[in-house]
Design a protein around this motif. Structure first.
Motif, short mmCIF file in Angstrom:
data_model
loop_
_atom_site.label_atom_id
_atom_site.label_comp_id
_atom_site.label_asym_id
_atom_site.label_seq_id
_atom_site.Cartn_x
_atom_site.Cartn_y
_atom_site.Cartn_z
N THR A 1 0.85 -1.20 0.00
CA THR A 1 0.00 0.00 0.00
C THR A 1 0.88 1.24 0.00
O THR A 1 0.61 2.21 -0.72
N ALA A 2 1.93 1.21 0.79
CA ALA A 2 2.85 2.35 0.84
C ALA A 2 3.50 2.59 -0.52
O ALA A 2 3.60 3.74 -0.97
N THR A 3 3.90 1.54 -1.18
CA THR A 3 4.52 1.66 -2.50
C THR A 3 3.55 2.29 -3.49
O THR A 3 3.94 3.16 -4.27
N MET A 4 2.29 1.88 -3.45
CA MET A 4 1.28 2.42 -4.35
C MET A 4 1.10 3.93 -4.18
O MET A 4 0.75 4.64 -5.12
N HIS A 5 1.37 4.43 -2.97
CA HIS A 5 1.17 5.85 -2.67
C HIS A 5 2.48 6.60 -2.46
O HIS A 5 2.46 7.73 -1.95
N ALA A 6 3.60 5.97 -2.84
CA ALA A 6 4.94 6.58 -2.72
C ALA A 6 5.23 7.04 -1.29
O ALA A 6 5.74 8.14 -1.07
N ILE A 7 4.92 6.18 -0.33
CA ILE A 7 5.18 6.47 1.08
C ILE A 7 6.33 5.60 1.55
O ILE A 7 6.31 4.38 1.36
N ALA A 8 7.32 6.20 2.17
CA ALA A 8 8.45 5.47 2.74
C ALA A 8 8.18 5.21 4.23
O ALA A 8 7.45 5.97 4.88
N ASP A 9 8.78 4.15 4.75
CA ASP A 9 8.66 3.85 6.17
C ASP A 9 9.21 5.03 6.95
O ASP A 9 10.34 5.45 6.75
N ALA B 1 -3.70 -5.57 6.28
CA ALA B 1 -4.17 -5.94 4.94
C ALA B 1 -3.83 -4.85 3.93
O ALA B 1 -3.91 -3.66 4.25
N PRO B 2 -3.43 -5.23 2.72
CA PRO B 2 -3.18 -4.23 1.69
C PRO B 2 -4.42 -3.36 1.46
O PRO B 2 -5.55 -3.86 1.48
N GLY B 3 -4.21 -2.07 1.31
CA GLY B 3 -5.30 -1.14 1.09
C GLY B 3 -5.93 -0.61 2.38
O GLY B 3 -6.87 0.17 2.34
N VAL B 4 -5.39 -1.05 3.52
CA VAL B 4 -5.94 -0.65 4.81
C VAL B 4 -4.87 0.10 5.59
O VAL B 4 -3.69 -0.24 5.51
N VAL B 5 -5.27 1.10 6.34
CA VAL B 5 -4.37 1.76 7.30
C VAL B 5 -5.05 1.69 8.66
O VAL B 5 -6.26 1.65 8.77
N TRP B 6 -4.25 1.68 9.72
CA TRP B 6 -4.83 1.70 11.06
C TRP B 6 -3.89 2.37 12.03
O TRP B 6 -2.68 2.45 11.81
N THR B 7 -4.47 2.88 13.08
CA THR B 7 -3.72 3.52 14.14
C THR B 7 -4.53 3.38 15.43
O THR B 7 -5.73 3.14 15.38
N TRP B 8 -3.88 3.51 16.56
CA TRP B 8 -4.60 3.43 17.83
C TRP B 8 -5.44 4.68 17.99
O TRP B 8 -5.01 5.78 17.68
N HIS C 1 -14.69 13.80 8.50
CA HIS C 1 -14.73 14.31 9.87
C HIS C 1 -13.50 15.12 10.26
O HIS C 1 -13.49 15.74 11.32
N GLY C 2 -12.46 15.08 9.47
CA GLY C 2 -11.26 15.83 9.81
C GLY C 2 -10.01 15.23 9.21
O GLY C 2 -10.07 14.39 8.31
N CYS C 3 -8.88 15.66 9.74
CA CYS C 3 -7.58 15.25 9.21
C CYS C 3 -6.63 14.99 10.37
O CYS C 3 -6.65 15.72 11.36
N ILE C 4 -5.82 13.95 10.26
CA ILE C 4 -4.76 13.70 11.23
C ILE C 4 -3.44 13.60 10.48
O ILE C 4 -3.41 13.29 9.29
N ARG C 5 -2.37 13.89 11.17
CA ARG C 5 -1.02 13.74 10.62
C ARG C 5 -0.32 12.70 11.48
O ARG C 5 -0.30 12.82 12.71
N ALA C 6 0.20 11.66 10.83
CA ALA C 6 0.82 10.56 11.56
C ALA C 6 2.05 10.06 10.81
O ALA C 6 2.17 10.25 9.60
N GLN C 7 2.93 9.40 11.54
CA GLN C 7 4.13 8.84 10.94
C GLN C 7 3.84 7.42 10.45
O GLN C 7 3.32 6.59 11.21
N ALA C 8 4.13 7.18 9.19
CA ALA C 8 3.87 5.87 8.58
C ALA C 8 4.84 4.82 9.11
O ALA C 8 6.01 5.08 9.31
N LYS C 9 4.31 3.63 9.33
CA LYS C 9 5.12 2.50 9.78
C LYS C 9 4.65 1.26 9.02
O LYS C 9 3.47 0.91 9.06
#
Length: 81
Positions: free
Chosen positions: A29-37, A61-68, A47-55
């Protein structure tokens, strides 16, 4: 999963050792969106926007993001000293 259902999120000691809240995503998923670890990314919804560090996390699952949802809140959100 000590922050599951936010039960542990009221524990000041746990909040100190888990102060970082990553946005976990599959490496494909990261590769598809040009996101590096470790990149900082913005996640937007109606509902809004958050800024988080990708890991990268192969267990997500591919295509899914999650955070606490229980950590990384703005200072004072839980009214803790």
């Amino acid at each position: 999963m000590f922050m599951y259902h936010a039960w542990g999120s009221q524990n000041a000691w746990l909040r100190q050792i888990a102060a970082r809240n990553f946005l976990y995503l599959h490496p494909d998923t990261a590769t598809m969106h040009a996101i590096a670890d470790g990149d900082w990314v913005d996640v937007e919804s109606a509902h809004g926007c958050i800024r988080a560090q990708a890991k990268f996390h192969a267990g997500t699952a591919p295509g899914v993001v999650w955070t606490w949802n229980a950590i990384g809140k703005q200072r004072g959100a839980w009214k803790l000293d």
